[in-house]
Motif scaffolding. Structure first.
Motif, PDB file in Angstrom:
ATOM      1  N   LYS A  56       0.689  -0.989  -0.349  1.00  0.00           N
ATOM      2  CA  LYS A  56       0.268   0.139   0.442  1.00  0.00           C
ATOM      3  C   LYS A  56       1.048   1.375  -0.014  1.00  0.00           C
ATOM      4  CE  LYS A  56      -3.829   0.269   0.068  1.00  0.00           C
ATOM      5  NZ  LYS A  56      -4.608   0.130   1.293  1.00  0.00           N
ATOM      6  N   GLU A  57       0.612   2.622  -0.920  1.00  0.00           N
ATOM      7  CA  GLU A  57       1.367   3.772  -0.891  1.00  0.00           C
ATOM      8  C   GLU A  57       0.809   4.493   0.473  1.00  0.00           C
ATOM      9  OE1 GLU A  57       1.955   4.455  -4.647  1.00  0.00           O
ATOM     10  OE2 GLU A  57       2.889   3.022  -5.354  1.00  0.00           O
ATOM     11  N   TYR A  58       0.174   4.597   0.494  1.00  0.00           N
ATOM     12  CA  TYR A  58      -0.662   5.558   2.138  1.00  0.00           C
ATOM     13  C   TYR A  58      -1.315   5.271   3.065  1.00  0.00           C
ATOM     14  CZ  TYR A  58      -4.756   3.236  -0.880  1.00  0.00           C
ATOM     15  OH  TYR A  58      -5.804   2.651  -1.227  1.00  0.00           O
ATOM     16  N   GLY A  59      -1.390   5.110   3.969  1.00  0.00           N
ATOM     17  CA  GLY A  59      -1.608   5.028   5.444  1.00  0.00           C
ATOM     18  C   GLY A  59      -2.659   5.338   5.380  1.00  0.00           C
ATOM     19  N   GLY A  60      -3.706   5.251   7.005  1.00  0.00           N
ATOM     20  CA  GLY A  60      -5.119   6.116   7.504  1.00  0.00           C
ATOM     21  C   GLY A  60      -5.945   4.632   7.791  1.00  0.00           C
ATOM     22  N   ASP A  61      -5.385   3.514   7.999  1.00  0.00           N
ATOM     23  CA  ASP A  61      -5.924   1.990   8.731  1.00  0.00           C
ATOM     24  C   ASP A  61      -6.214   2.334   9.955  1.00  0.00           C
ATOM     25  OD1 ASP A  61      -5.728   0.495   5.765  1.00  0.00           O
ATOM     26  OD2 ASP A  61      -3.578   0.429   6.446  1.00  0.00           O
ATOM     27  N   PHE A  62      -7.178   2.401  10.105  1.00  0.00           N
ATOM     28  CA  PHE A  62      -7.664   2.004  11.972  1.00  0.00           C
ATOM     29  C   PHE A  62      -7.823   1.240  12.758  1.00  0.00           C
ATOM     30  CE2 PHE A  62     -11.752   1.996  15.207  1.00  0.00           C
ATOM     31  CZ  PHE A  62     -11.194   2.709  15.632  1.00  0.00           C
ATOM     32  N   LEU A  63      -6.059   0.968  12.973  1.00  0.00           N
ATOM     33  CA  LEU A  63      -5.532  -0.306  13.587  1.00  0.00           C
ATOM     34  C   LEU A  63      -5.935  -0.282  15.835  1.00  0.00           C
ATOM     35  CD1 LEU A  63      -2.344  -0.123  12.059  1.00  0.00           C
ATOM     36  CD2 LEU A  63      -4.153  -1.612  11.108  1.00  0.00           C
ATOM     37  N   ARG A  64      -5.670  -1.627  16.175  1.00  0.00           N
ATOM     38  CA  ARG A  64      -6.002  -1.598  16.940  1.00  0.00           C
ATOM     39  C   ARG A  64      -5.009  -2.757  18.397  1.00  0.00           C
ATOM     40  NH1 ARG A  64     -11.670  -2.096  19.960  1.00  0.00           N
ATOM     41  NH2 ARG A  64     -11.652  -0.307  19.290  1.00  0.00           N
ATOM     42  N   ALA A  65      -4.121  -2.051  18.262  1.00  0.00           N
ATOM     43  CA  ALA A  65      -2.608  -2.717  19.242  1.00  0.00           C
ATOM     44  C   ALA A  65      -3.359  -2.987  20.645  1.00  0.00           C
ATOM     45  CB  ALA A  65      -1.530  -1.893  18.838  1.00  0.00           C
ATOM     46  N   ARG A  66      -2.996  -3.770  20.843  1.00  0.00           N
ATOM     47  CA  ARG A  66      -3.478  -5.010  22.649  1.00  0.00           C
ATOM     48  C   ARG A  66      -2.137  -6.264  22.917  1.00  0.00           C
ATOM     49  NH1 ARG A  66      -6.794  -8.596  25.340  1.00  0.00           N
ATOM     50  NH2 ARG A  66      -7.098  -7.715  27.496  1.00  0.00           N
ATOM     51  N   MET A  67      -1.298  -5.660  24.145  1.00  0.00           N
ATOM     52  CA  MET A  67      -0.920  -6.513  24.291  1.00  0.00           C
ATOM     53  C   MET A  67      -1.523  -6.966  25.645  1.00  0.00           C
ATOM     54  SD  MET A  67       2.168  -4.501  25.938  1.00  0.00           S
ATOM     55  CE  MET A  67       3.226  -5.485  28.026  1.00  0.00           C
ATOM     56  N   THR A  68      -1.241  -8.763  26.390  1.00  0.00           N
ATOM     57  CA  THR A  68      -2.100  -9.217  27.432  1.00  0.00           C
ATOM     58  C   THR A  68      -1.200 -10.866  27.667  1.00  0.00           C
ATOM     59  OG1 THR A  68      -4.589 -10.111  27.913  1.00  0.00           O
ATOM     60  CG2 THR A  68      -3.289 -11.011  25.389  1.00  0.00           C
TER      61      THR A  68
END
Length: 470
Positions: A56-68
């Motif tokens: 992909k050449e552009y961003g804007g993805d809606f991401l959710r990072a979590r550690m557990t």
């Protein structure tokens, strides 16, 4: 609006194949090592690819990072930095010892985000408001809303740049409006292709499948102690805390354990106003579990959304909850007399060193164009500035909105809308001397994807609130 439009540019897509794929995207662990120590950062590089494997050449993805670490009842959010070229840095802070699992969810690809943003700002008619007008024993219902597309005569309800309208009933004055209820309108501003992209099976897809847990050790390092007590006005980093053994531990200040006696002494003579939605009503229902001497006072309201009042006569302690005014979205019939625009409510509070105001809003604004939310937050900001002029000692706490379940209709109620509101609110309030309870961060750490978080989350929110004011 300009700032947000730049953040979320249009991303038309010819086919699903050209959108971001959780399966084809690659994640690289930067600087991998045999031993990970508490307090260190763990960095990952995400390179987004489409379903054909192309970068992909552009961003804007809606991401959710979590550690557990489920056995430790531990969790924390990760920080995602978007380089706007298809690459992202995902950073985790290793707060505790033990095996740690990492997760990165693709909530929506950038193309879905762009579609949701366009659809959100296209119309005020996704929710139907029905107003109940009363004259003695007779009732009349008419359609109401933030904007009405009709040639019929309208009742206007104006309040400091805020407007709400109802179709005027025959033979009744506009002032006879007493109750309101809502339901979802069967309307969508998404194309068939966009709806496919936003199906539940394409939402919240794990990008770190196959990543083994890492083991974190103390490495005989002394953990950094934070000596500064939690105070209003502090800058909150990301993440602002983490969950360990079910308890929320802040990363920017020291939470002092408060005994029942300490809490009781602290709350003596306090006037506490909880202004907002039902996530703050959860607070008023939880307070008597913390302060056993608090009792509900019957204000003769009806339903879940009436005004709530808790009193402890001996301590001269009063806690009240009041719902915010339009838009308030629920199928239940609720009184419009027992509600107020938050800026107006703040204007009517004299304030002093024993007055505390807690504000939250967001969930009910998600189905409407963002300008409705921005206008309300700016009006609240102005009301707080005036409050601080007449009473600098009054304490104000902002509770951010929390995440909710992914089964909710993403176009009307999805977390992307909530996240944009969360960023907007933080930006507008950044120069105000208020305390912040980052319920967004908390609900990711707890993985409590529910519009009404469980009791232990509410308890941890109130514990942080008490640390701010005691």
């Amino acid at each position: 609006m300009k700032k947000l439009d730049q953040l979320i540019p249009p991303r038309p897509f010819p086919h699903m194949n050209t959108t971001t794929s959780a399966t084809h995207s690659t994640i690289t662990l930067l600087n991998p090592r045999d031993t990970y120590c508490t307090g260190e950062h763990l960095d990952l590089l995400l390179e987004a690819r489409d379903h054909l494997g192309r970068r992909k050449e552009y961003g804007g993805d809606f991401l959710r990072a979590r550690m557990t670490s489920p056995t430790l009842r531990a969790g924390a959010s990760g920080e995602v930095s978007d380089f706007h070229n298809g690459s992202y840095l995902v950073r985790f802070t290793l707060f505790w010892e033990g095996p740690v699992s990492l997760s990165l969810l693709l909530i929506h690809p950038s193309e879905g985000v762009s579609a949701l943003w366009r659809a959100r700002n296209q119309g005020y008619d996704k929710i139907i408001f029905k107003g109940s007008f009363r004259n003695g024993t007779s009732y009349v219902f008419t359609e109401c809303g933030l904007a009405l597309n009709t040639s019929a005569e309208l009742c206007q309800y104006l309040d400091n740049q805020e407007a709400f309208y109802c179709t005027k009933p025959e033979h009744m004055p506009c002032g006879a409006l007493t109750h309101m209820s809502t339901r979802n309108r069967d309307i969508s501003y998404l194309t068939a292709k966009e709806k496919e992209l936003l199906r539940r099976s394409n939402m919240g897809v794990e990008m770190m499948k196959g990543f083994k847990p890492i083991v974190v050790s103390s490495c005989n390092k002394e953990s950094k102690t934070i000596n500064e007590k939690c105070q209003i006005g502090m800058h909150i980093p990301v993440p602002g805390g983490y969950m360990l053994k079910g308890r929320w531990i802040t990363t920017f200040c020291q939470q002092i354990p408060l005994s029942t006696i300490k809490i009781s002494d602290c709350l003596k003579g306090k006037l506490i106003y909880l202004l907002g939605d039902s996530t703050l009503r959860q607070w008023i229902n939880h307070f008597p579990k913390i302060v056993k001497t608090l009792k509900f006072f019957n204000l003769h309201g009806t339903g879940n959304f009436m005004k709530y009042l808790l009193l402890d006569e001996e301590k001269h302690l009063q806690i009240q909850w009041m719902k915010h005014s339009y838009p308030f979205v629920t199928v239940q019939l609720y009184s419009v007399i027992e509600q107020g625009y938050i800026p107006r409510e703040i204007d009517q509070i004299p304030g002093d060193e024993n007055t505390v105001i807690v504000i939250t809003l967001g969930q009910h604004f998600r189905p409407f164009p963002i300008d409705v939310f921005i206008r309300r937050v700016i009006n609240i900001q102005k009301a707080i500035e005036l409050l601080f002029l007449r009473s600098p000692a009054t304490k104000v706490i902002l509770k951010a909105e929390n995440t909710r379940d992914m089964n909710a209709d993403p176009e009307k109620f999805g977390d992307f809308h909530g996240y944009i509101q969360y960023l907007t609110m933080k930006d507008i309030f950044k120069d105000l001397n208020v305390g912040v309870i980052d319920a967004w961060d908390m609900s990711i750490a707890y993985d409590s994807n529910s519009i009404h978080p469980p009791d232990d989350v509410i308890n941890n929110q109130i514990t942080l609130f008490l640390n701010y004011i005691c």
